[in-house]
Design a protein around this motif. Structure first.
Motif, short mmCIF file in Angstrom:
data_model
loop_
_atom_site.label_atom_id
_atom_site.label_comp_id
_atom_site.label_asym_id
_atom_site.label_seq_id
_atom_site.Cartn_x
_atom_site.Cartn_y
_atom_site.Cartn_z
N ARG A 187 0.87 -1.18 0.00
CA ARG A 187 0.00 0.00 0.00
C ARG A 187 0.91 1.22 0.00
O ARG A 187 1.71 1.41 0.92
N LEU A 188 0.80 2.02 -1.04
CA LEU A 188 1.66 3.19 -1.19
C LEU A 188 0.80 4.45 -1.21
O LEU A 188 -0.06 4.61 -2.09
N LEU A 189 1.03 5.31 -0.25
CA LEU A 189 0.31 6.56 -0.17
C LEU A 189 1.04 7.60 -1.02
O LEU A 189 2.19 7.94 -0.74
N MET A 190 0.38 8.08 -2.07
CA MET A 190 1.02 8.94 -3.06
C MET A 190 0.61 10.40 -2.86
O MET A 190 -0.57 10.72 -2.71
N LYS A 191 1.63 11.26 -2.86
CA LYS A 191 1.40 12.70 -2.72
C LYS A 191 1.47 13.36 -4.08
O LYS A 191 2.39 13.10 -4.86
N PRO A 192 0.53 14.26 -4.38
CA PRO A 192 0.53 14.93 -5.69
C PRO A 192 1.76 15.80 -5.89
O PRO A 192 2.43 16.18 -4.93
N PRO A 193 2.07 16.13 -7.14
CA PRO A 193 3.22 16.99 -7.45
C PRO A 193 3.13 18.32 -6.72
O PRO A 193 2.08 18.94 -6.67
N GLN A 194 4.25 18.74 -6.16
CA GLN A 194 4.31 19.99 -5.42
C GLN A 194 5.27 21.00 -6.04
O GLN A 194 5.45 22.08 -5.52
N ASP A 195 5.93 20.60 -7.15
CA ASP A 195 6.90 21.50 -7.76
C ASP A 195 6.89 21.34 -9.27
O ASP A 195 6.02 20.66 -9.83
N SER A 196 7.84 21.94 -9.92
CA SER A 196 7.89 21.95 -11.38
C SER A 196 8.18 20.58 -11.99
O SER A 196 7.98 20.38 -13.19
#
Length: 216
Positions: A187-196
């Motif tokens: 189970r991998l909790l993925m964080k959305p892109p925060q930079d370029s």
């Protein structure tokens, strides 16, 4: 080399999910109970190095094969999160076969405890003079929205019944017989892109061992 899988408690995982909701700017306090289903699938696609410009090499030696038998979700956010989850897993194996606990690949695709997890796994193999050979497969994939945030939870089974340790000094392979220990759930909790870079990153990873439902 004993197969190493760090199991994170459900409470710790839920806590990180709640933190992700805060970081993404939304969501209620019941993040772990507020998950909506998304795509599943079983089309087979073999793992390959990232072709995206500026992304690290995650290629593997010819004697190690990783297969993802997971259909790409129709939702573009879920598809991007799944792609990064795959790359993180490939980066783990890349670090092991490169014998480099500071390999830049896993760092590119992870944050926080997921980065620590990858480093500890690679370091353990290096310390014991083992690398990986054979094959492993990931299947029964699913992607879920995390609460009302923009985070995504990627879940998949792993079969490592043909995934073996090889001593880097003697090149002797440690073959093992198939058992329930070979079947795990990631189970991998993925964080959305925060930079370029526009790259989804693994914020937290939970590996549950001896999962009967993952037997094929």
């Amino acid at each position: 080399m004993a197969r190493r899988a760090l199991t994170i408690t459900a409470t710790a995982f839920a806590t990180t999910a709640a933190l992700l909701l805060t970081a993404c700017g939304g969501g209620d306090d019941s993040a772990s109970d507020d998950i909506r289903g998304a795509g599943t699938g079983s089309d087979s696609t073999a793992a390959s190095p990232s072709a995206a410009s500026g992304r690290p090499d995650v290629s593997l030696p010819s004697d190690l094969e990783v297969e993802f038998d997971i259909t790409k979700p129709s939702d573009s956010r879920h598809a991007a999160a799944l792609d990064s989850a795959k790359s993180y897993i490939l980066a783990l194996d890349h670090g092991i076969t490169a014998q480099d606990p500071e390999d830049p690949a896993y760092k590119f695709y992870s944050l926080g405890s997921a980065t620590k997890y990858a480093k500890s796994q690679i370091q353990a193999w290096v310390d014991d003079d083992w690398t990986a050979t054979g094959s492993e497969s990931y299947y029964r994939g699913r992607t879920d929205d995390v609460g009302t945030s923009k985070g995504v939870l990627v879940t998949m089974c792993r079969d490592q019944s043909k995934f073996y340790g090889k001593n880097v000094k003697t090149e002797k392979i440690r073959y093992t017989k198939e058992s329930l220990n070979d079947f795990q759930e990631f189970r991998l909790l993925m964080k959305p892109p925060q930079d370029s870079q526009k790259v989804w990153k693994v914020l937290q990873i939970e590996v549950q061992g001896r999962v009967e439902d993952c037997r094929r």
